[in-house]
Motif scaffolding. Structure first.
Motif, PDB file in Angstrom:
ATOM      1  N   VAL A 142       0.841  -1.140   0.061  1.00  0.00           N
ATOM      2  CA  VAL A 142      -0.052  -0.086  -0.014  1.00  0.00           C
ATOM      3  C   VAL A 142       0.882   1.245   0.015  1.00  0.00           C
ATOM      4  O   VAL A 142       1.983   1.312   0.699  1.00  0.00           O
ATOM      5  CB  VAL A 142      -0.805   0.083   1.138  1.00  0.00           C
ATOM      6  N   THR A 143       0.351   2.197  -0.804  1.00  0.00           N
ATOM      7  CA  THR A 143       1.085   3.436  -0.689  1.00  0.00           C
ATOM      8  C   THR A 143       0.185   4.549  -0.497  1.00  0.00           C
ATOM      9  O   THR A 143      -1.008   4.525  -0.515  1.00  0.00           O
ATOM     10  CB  THR A 143       1.842   3.846  -1.939  1.00  0.00           C
ATOM     11  N   GLY A 144       0.614   5.871   0.075  1.00  0.00           N
ATOM     12  CA  GLY A 144      -0.294   6.939   0.434  1.00  0.00           C
ATOM     13  C   GLY A 144       0.446   8.154  -0.510  1.00  0.00           C
ATOM     14  O   GLY A 144       1.666   8.266  -0.806  1.00  0.00           O
ATOM     15  N   PHE A 192      -5.732  13.603   0.022  1.00  0.00           N
ATOM     16  CA  PHE A 192      -4.661  12.468   0.162  1.00  0.00           C
ATOM     17  C   PHE A 192      -5.632  11.375  -0.276  1.00  0.00           C
ATOM     18  O   PHE A 192      -6.693  11.097  -0.050  1.00  0.00           O
ATOM     19  CB  PHE A 192      -4.162  12.262   1.289  1.00  0.00           C
ATOM     20  N   ALA A 193      -4.921  10.181  -0.624  1.00  0.00           N
ATOM     21  CA  ALA A 193      -5.326   9.118  -1.169  1.00  0.00           C
ATOM     22  C   ALA A 193      -4.356   7.788  -0.825  1.00  0.00           C
ATOM     23  O   ALA A 193      -3.211   8.089  -0.642  1.00  0.00           O
ATOM     24  CB  ALA A 193      -5.655   8.945  -2.640  1.00  0.00           C
ATOM     25  N   HIS A 194      -4.954   6.790  -0.655  1.00  0.00           N
ATOM     26  CA  HIS A 194      -4.239   5.530  -0.580  1.00  0.00           C
ATOM     27  C   HIS A 194      -4.304   4.716  -1.941  1.00  0.00           C
ATOM     28  O   HIS A 194      -5.367   4.925  -2.501  1.00  0.00           O
ATOM     29  CB  HIS A 194      -4.610   4.465   0.488  1.00  0.00           C
ATOM     30  N   LYS A 195      -3.424   3.664  -2.203  1.00  0.00           N
ATOM     31  CA  LYS A 195      -3.572   2.789  -3.358  1.00  0.00           C
ATOM     32  C   LYS A 195      -3.031   1.495  -2.845  1.00  0.00           C
ATOM     33  O   LYS A 195      -1.909   1.621  -2.361  1.00  0.00           O
ATOM     34  CB  LYS A 195      -2.723   3.383  -4.575  1.00  0.00           C
ATOM     35  N   TRP A 196      -3.827   0.585  -3.259  1.00  0.00           N
ATOM     36  CA  TRP A 196      -3.368  -0.803  -2.770  1.00  0.00           C
ATOM     37  C   TRP A 196      -2.989  -1.692  -3.960  1.00  0.00           C
ATOM     38  O   TRP A 196      -3.598  -1.484  -5.165  1.00  0.00           O
ATOM     39  CB  TRP A 196      -4.766  -1.629  -2.407  1.00  0.00           C
ATOM     40  N   TYR A 197      -2.028  -2.430  -3.986  1.00  0.00           N
ATOM     41  CA  TYR A 197      -1.710  -3.254  -5.061  1.00  0.00           C
ATOM     42  C   TYR A 197      -1.787  -4.914  -4.465  1.00  0.00           C
ATOM     43  O   TYR A 197      -1.023  -4.945  -3.427  1.00  0.00           O
ATOM     44  CB  TYR A 197      -0.058  -2.926  -5.284  1.00  0.00           C
TER      45      TYR A 197
END
Length: 510
Positions: free
Chosen positions: A411-413, A420-425
């Motif tokens: 996960v990254t922010g 702001f946002a998070h992204k899940w791989y």
């Protein structure tokens, strides 16, 4: 077939195998005094006046007041770097003959952690303790312990320096230094264990799998699962028990087993017992001592003195760096349910050393803990305080809800549209609707983390997901030279690691 339970433990060792009692503070004081006495004539001991500390009324508090907290960069630059030049008596008596290379998921790309004979001796005692504890488990697993054990770890063909010390994975060092009485039941054996190429090592294990009667397996979940999958495919069987019918115990550590358990159990023909241990490059910290224990019990009476730093904004900055004036608590000062970063003091010359893990006490009296994450592997861009423990919980629930296997994720922010946002791989080879999976993960996190739920209504405006084949994650690790052994995929991507990940997804290179 010889087995470990046929080995007669010498009386001197047997007397040393007593499990920790309830008086952990007393045990810890004894350990600290022993460490200070042994190291008082080292350069470190002289600088920080270990002799004076030993004479003080409250040894623990005097020690904390005298010695600063060290992260890896500080203790390496100030002390350990000279041990690589062969200088003796720096932080522990004598020359350092072995260095464990860390998995490098944070800070330096490769950390050189001193491994002394004293540390190896302590680790061996703890391995025997752990093995003995398994005999209190259900009857079926005692049969497994009469069989061979498979250790899936790093190469025992270590790097040798010009001045004589060796470096490599801790698992490789431990395998190379294993006691003579392990030889007859240890698999995959010396030749295969020495192979450096991870893919070649797996291929050799698969080729010889039918020849072995494996009762228990030791290793990091992801790589053990991969090995079993390859064996099942090679021999066209339904599960691993058709090859190893006596396989009954899996000893794992290093990462949370939660995300792996569902896919792992698909490879089994019958139930097995899972035993978690807490073994780091710096020392053998604890293990699950009872079959139905809540967590792993810290080993408080064998050459590790623990301190616990509350993992909050008072003691750590936004990047997860410990503050110079951080509060460090002793074993009898911790509280149930709170997260702490661990400081270790060991017989390998680690002093007030921040290993980077965060733990939570599930039973204070019995010193039972679970690993909740890493000090630098968490997301709190706007106060959401999203821990690896939260993430693992969401992934485990998603696996069960959608009946899929997610062996890896990260996960990254980042800033997004003034918020702001998070992204899940997500790594999975199963079919799943990405929008449904993302909503499930988001809803789960809202339910278990009040801070996350609050911020999702304000500053944490969006979350995204990208589903990738498992092979992508493995290829990234391979390109970084981190495929196999004890290496773990980082759960949170930040800094240079994130840049490399983005480049890899765009170009296939790093």
């Amino acid at each position: 077939m010889a087995s470990i339970i046929d080995f007669k433990i010498p009386k001197a060792i047997a007397r040393a195998l007593g499990l920790p009692t309830s008086d952990a503070r007393k045990q810890q004081r004894k350990v600290l005094k022993k460490l200070l006495k042994k190291a008082r004539f080292t350069e470190f001991g002289q600088k920080y006046n270990f002799d004076q500390v030993l004479l003080s009324k409250n040894v623990e508090k005097s020690f904390q007041q005298s010695v600063p907290i060290h992260d890896y960069n500080k203790i390496y630059n100030d002390w350990w770097a000279r041990t690589l030049d062969g200088v003796p008596d720096i932080t522990w008596p004598g020359k350092i003959e072995y260095f464990a290379l860390s998995s490098g998921t944070s800070e330096a790309a490769s950390k050189y952690i001193p491994v002394t004979k004293d540390l190896l001796r302590s680790n061996t005692i703890n391995y025997i303790r752990q093995l003995i504890s398994v005999f209190s488990y259900q009857e079926a697993n005692k049969k497994a312990l009469r069989k061979s054990f498979l250790m899936i770890g790093g190469t025992t063909d270590l790097q040798k320096s010009d001045i004589g010390w060796y470096a490599g994975d801790l698992s490789g060092i431990l395998a190379k230094k294993r006691p003579f009485w392990f030889q007859t039941f240890y698999k995959p054996g010396g030749r295969i264990a020495a192979l450096k190429d991870w893919n070649e090592k797996l291929k050799e294990i698969v080729e010889h799998a039918r020849e072995w009667d494996i009762g228990y397996i030791v290793g990091v979940p992801a790589w053990c699962q991969m090995c079993m999958e390859m064996i099942i495919e090679k021999y066209k069987v339904n599960n691993i028990h058709e090859i190893w019918p006596n396989f009954g115990v899996f000893v794992h550590g290093g990462v949370s087993f939660q995300p792996y358990k569902k896919s792992f159990e698909k490879l089994l023909g019958k139930p097995i017992v899972y035993i978690e241990n807490y073994l780091s490059s710096e020392g053998f910290i604890g293990y699950k001592m009872k079959e139905h224990a809540l967590g792993m019990q810290l080993i408080t009476n064998n050459n590790i003195f623990f301190e616990f730093v509350p993992f909050d904004s008072n003691n750590f900055d936004a990047d997860g760096n410990v503050k110079p004036d951080a509060e460090a608590l002793l074993i009898d000062e911790v509280e149930y349910g709170k997260d702490y970063a661990i400081l270790l003091n060991t017989n390998a010359g680690s002093w007030r050393y921040l290993i980077g893990d965060t733990i939570r006490f599930l039973n204070v009296e019995k010193c039972e803990v679970v690993i909740t994450g890493r000090t630098k592997h968490f997301l709190s861009l706007v106060g959401e305080h999203l821990s690896v423990d939260n993430m693992n919980c969401a992934i485990e629930k998603a696996n069960n809800h959608f009946n899929i296997s997610i062996p890896e994720y990260t996960v990254t922010g980042f800033p997004y549209k003034n918020y702001f946002a998070h992204k899940w791989y997500i790594a999975t080879d199963d079919n799943v609707d990405s929008a449904e999976l993302l909503k499930f993960i988001d809803d789960t996190l809202k339910a278990i983390n009040d801070d996350y739920a609050t911020e999702r209504t304000s500053a944490l405006s969006d979350i995204f997901i990208e589903i990738l084949p498992e092979e992508k994650f493995l290829k990234f690790m391979e390109l970084r030279g981190k495929l196999g052994s004890q290496n773990k995929f980082p759960r949170v991507m930040k800094g240079n690691m994130l840049e490399n990940w983005d480049k890899f997804l765009a170009t296939g290179k790093i």
